[in-house]
Write an enzyme that holds these catalytic residues in place. Structure first.
Site, short mmCIF file in Angstrom:
data_model
loop_
_atom_site.label_atom_id
_atom_site.label_comp_id
_atom_site.label_asym_id
_atom_site.label_seq_id
_atom_site.Cartn_x
_atom_site.Cartn_y
_atom_site.Cartn_z
N GLU A 103 4.68 -3.79 12.30
CA GLU A 103 3.70 -2.72 12.05
C GLU A 103 2.52 -3.40 11.37
OE1 GLU A 103 5.89 0.58 13.56
OE2 GLU A 103 3.81 0.19 13.07
N CYS A 150 -3.15 1.57 7.03
CA CYS A 150 -3.39 0.92 8.32
C CYS A 150 -3.83 1.92 9.39
CB CYS A 150 -2.14 0.20 8.78
SG CYS A 150 -0.78 1.32 8.99
N ASN A 154 0.80 -1.23 0.00
CA ASN A 154 0.00 0.00 0.00
C ASN A 154 0.83 1.27 0.00
OD1 ASN A 154 0.82 -0.45 2.62
ND2 ASN A 154 -1.06 0.36 3.52
N1 LIG Z 1 0.97 -1.07 10.56
C1 LIG Z 1 1.30 -0.62 9.37
O1 LIG Z 1 2.12 0.33 9.23
C2 LIG Z 1 0.72 -1.25 8.14
C3 LIG Z 1 -0.14 -2.35 8.18
N2 LIG Z 1 -0.62 -2.90 7.02
C4 LIG Z 1 -1.59 -4.00 7.08
O2 LIG Z 1 -1.32 -4.97 6.02
C5 LIG Z 1 -2.54 -5.43 5.47
C6 LIG Z 1 -2.60 -5.14 3.99
O3 LIG Z 1 -1.37 -5.28 3.37
P1 LIG Z 1 -0.98 -6.66 2.70
O4 LIG Z 1 0.20 -6.46 1.84
O5 LIG Z 1 -2.17 -7.31 2.10
O6 LIG Z 1 -0.53 -7.53 3.97
P2 LIG Z 1 0.06 -8.99 3.96
O7 LIG Z 1 0.33 -9.23 5.37
O8 LIG Z 1 -0.71 -9.99 3.20
O9 LIG Z 1 1.46 -8.86 3.13
C7 LIG Z 1 2.47 -8.04 3.60
C8 LIG Z 1 3.81 -8.60 3.14
O10 LIG Z 1 3.99 -9.87 3.73
C9 LIG Z 1 4.28 -10.85 2.74
N3 LIG Z 1 3.77 -12.12 3.17
C10 LIG Z 1 2.51 -12.57 3.13
N4 LIG Z 1 2.44 -13.82 3.66
C11 LIG Z 1 3.71 -14.17 4.02
C12 LIG Z 1 4.32 -15.31 4.60
N5 LIG Z 1 3.60 -16.39 4.96
N6 LIG Z 1 5.66 -15.31 4.83
C13 LIG Z 1 6.41 -14.24 4.49
N7 LIG Z 1 5.90 -13.11 3.93
C14 LIG Z 1 4.56 -13.08 3.71
C15 LIG Z 1 3.62 -10.31 1.49
O11 LIG Z 1 4.24 -10.89 0.36
P3 LIG Z 1 3.36 -11.09 -0.98
O12 LIG Z 1 3.05 -9.76 -1.48
O13 LIG Z 1 4.28 -11.84 -1.88
O14 LIG Z 1 2.13 -11.86 -0.59
C16 LIG Z 1 3.91 -8.82 1.62
O15 LIG Z 1 5.23 -8.55 1.20
C17 LIG Z 1 -3.62 -4.71 6.22
O16 LIG Z 1 -4.03 -5.51 7.32
C18 LIG Z 1 -2.95 -3.46 6.76
O17 LIG Z 1 -3.55 -2.96 7.92
C19 LIG Z 1 -0.27 -2.44 5.78
C20 LIG Z 1 0.58 -1.35 5.73
C21 LIG Z 1 1.09 -0.66 6.88
O1 LIG Z 2 -0.64 2.33 6.35
C1 LIG Z 2 0.54 2.33 6.04
O2 LIG Z 2 1.06 1.54 5.31
C2 LIG Z 2 1.40 3.44 6.48
O3 LIG Z 2 1.82 3.24 7.79
C3 LIG Z 2 0.63 4.68 6.27
S1 LIG Z 2 1.40 6.11 6.74
O4 LIG Z 2 2.72 5.84 7.33
O5 LIG Z 2 1.50 6.94 5.52
O6 LIG Z 2 0.47 6.68 7.72
#
Ligand SMILES: NC(=O)C1=CN([C@@H]2O[C@H](COP(=O)(O)OP(=O)(O)OC[C@H]3O[C@@H](n4cnc5c(N)ncnc54)[C@H](OP(=O)(O)O)[C@@H]3O)[C@@H](O)[C@H]2O)C=CC1
Ligand SMILES: O=C(O)[C@H](O)CS(=O)(=O)O
Length: 482
Positions: A253, A287, A155
């Protein structure tokens, strides 16, 4: 379409060597058009091991350089990112979908972490503590953790990487990164610029391929001393368990479910603008997005009407089209989750003020939606929507809304709008979250500690605290000093 075509590489960086996809491997698609942008290699365990080994060698020499030398190279990397801001944003919009102006904003935000930690690199101060005995002196020094593995989401395909790489390299660590499969080209472009900035060969690897395959090797390796992950709580918990046998340090995170609370005495226009940013930034795929919008009775109807009218005027479309505010969602799965949350809410009594259905553009486009009449039993209340849906809940008292806001496993961001100082402090202190926005819907900045509590994760990124997450304290006891 790039001023510097060398930034778009269909390749992965394994230690010092680039491995080209040569038209095979994993396709990367544009979420707006479905067009294939290119391919990246589908690497296996051998390449992951090679990258870890290269990182181990390069890290020792990197840590031996002065903090000023590390700072200067990071500063050059920042300068190159900002010089190539448009190209990096074009790559980002093409693979992630967010409107180009918003992508440019992410590049500046992402670069600010490299700028910030180029400065912090020279501030890793230790301590000399008064001894506990006449012949003793106590030294406390800071040393880099060593080889760090990073796994990042789609994202924010630039900023989620630099928010980790900045402190890691500033501390004297090496990094083996696995970016999201949806958005690898932003990561690869960062590696190209890092090489040009003078980051030593082998210090930064960017691995593409199946996440479970790469993750299994990274989490099992005793050479990898820290895993820093941004993504879903579900995956974060699995990686946490996979890291346990090698006792790694962790930075997590994870997911969120942010409450956005508006009291009767709030400035209505400010609260509506704040909700617009907090809810709809990155099409709600953030997030820290406002996932539940609680509005006190006295201001509820006016707020709901204003927000719906404001949202209805904004444009949905391809991220490269002028005037677009909402791009596509990342994939069909994301669209299905948004639809599921809306249908469940409507079935349980919610009303649609605007939007509520797939956009006429079809594909991954959704009408930005505002709902009222939400209740605690709805799916949208318990789970993160990660899409352009603003659910509005009515409340009467401060005690009631604090209880409702905290009724979640998550604790990342939260927001409160009121012009009563005592109330804003009472509520900010009572909210179970790592971050609180008071009369603002945008809180993320390199200067502040970003992170959550409960199921939203561990550790903080950014701020002066962010460097410590990549360092170890070493206590040296000097004895025999007569
Ligand atoms: N706290 C924060 O700052 C943030 C939190 N998020 C959270 O992430 C979610 C959405 O993002 P999303 O990318 O779909 O999240 P995912 O957890 O599905 O994926 C995140 C990363 O983890 C990898 N991944 C997935 N499964 C595995 C595994 N079993 N072993 C190792 N790596 C793995 C993915 O690889 P691949 O792409 O190859 O599947 C990707 O690079 C939402 O819940 C959002 O809230 C997102 C951004 C920021
Ligand atoms: O949601 C995320 O992936 C990021 O933490 C958003 S932010 O850092 O731009 O608030």
């Amino acid at each position: 379409m790039l001023d510097d075509p060398g930034l778009l590489r269909e390749a992965a960086l394994v230690g010092p060597r680039w491995i080209e996809a040569n038209g095979a491997g994993i396709p990367v698609t544009n979420p707006s058009t479905g067009a294939i942008l290119g391919h990246v290699p589908d690497l296996g365990p051998a390449e992951v091991t090679e990258a870890i080994r290269a990182a181990e060698v390069a890290q020792k020499a990197w840590a031996a350089r002065t903090a000023k030398e590390r700072s200067q190279i990071l500063r050059r990397w920042f300068d190159l990112m900002m010089t190539r801001q448009d190209d990096l944003a074009r790559i980002l919009t093409a693979e992630q979908g967010k409107p180009f102006p918003e992508a440019k904003g992410e590049i500046a935000y992402g670069a600010s972490f490299i700028e910030w930690f180029a400065e912090e690199a020279r501030r890793a101060y230790g301590e000399i503590v008064p001894g506990h005995a006449p012949d003793k002196r106590i030294l406390v020094t800071k040393q880099p953790i060593g080889v760090v593995a990073a796994i990042t989401p789609w994202n924010f395909p630039n900023a989620m990487i630099t928010r980790k790489a900045g402190p890691a390299f500033a501390a004297g660590c090496a990094m083996v990164l696995k970016p999201a499969s949806e958005t690898p080209f932003s990561a690869i472009a960062l590696a190209v610029l890092a090489e040009r900035a003078g980051l030593p060969a082998g210090l930064f690897s960017v691995l593409t391929g199946r996440s479970t395959v790469i993750g299994a090797v990274l989490t099992a390796s005793p050479v990898v001393r820290k895993l820093t992950f941004t993504g879903s709580t579900e995956v974060g918990a699995a990686l946490y368990a996979q890291c346990a046998p090698t006792i790694k340090k962790l930075g997590l995170e994870l997911g969120g479910n942010a409450p956005f609370i508006v009291f009767d005495d709030a400035d209505l226009d400010e609260a509506v603008e704040g909700a617009l940013v907090a809810k709809f930034r990155n099409n709600g795929q953030t997030c820290v997005c406002a996932n539940r919008i609680y509005v006190q009775s006295g201001i509820h109807d006016a707020f709901a009407r204003r927000l719906a009218a404001r949202v209805a005027r904004l444009k949905t479309g391809d991220g490269f089209d002028v005037g677009v505010t909402f791009g596509p969602l990342i994939d069909a799965k994301a669209v299905a989750k948004v639809q599921e949350h809306i249908e469940d809410a409507k079935a349980k009594g919610a009303q649609v003020l605007t939007g509520g259905a797939a956009h006429e553009l079809g594909g991954h486009f959704w009408q930005p939606t505002v709902l009222t009449g939400l209740t605690a039993d709805m799916a949208i209340t318990r789970a993160e929507t990660f899409g352009p849906v603003a659910p509005i809940y009515r409340f009467e008292t401060e005690a009631e809304v604090i209880a409702a806001a905290n009724e979640t496993e998550f604790g990342l961001a939260s927001y409160v709008y009121s012009r009563d100082l005592a109330r804003t402090l009472r509520v900010a202190e009572a909210l179970e979250a790592g971050m609180v926005g008071v009369n603002t819907g945008l809180i993320s900045t390199a200067e502040a500690p970003f992170g959550g509590i409960k199921a939203s994760g561990l550790g903080r990124e950014g701020s002066r605290h962010g460097l410590d997450d990549f360092m170890e304290l070493k206590y040296i006891c000097l004895g025999g000093i007569q």
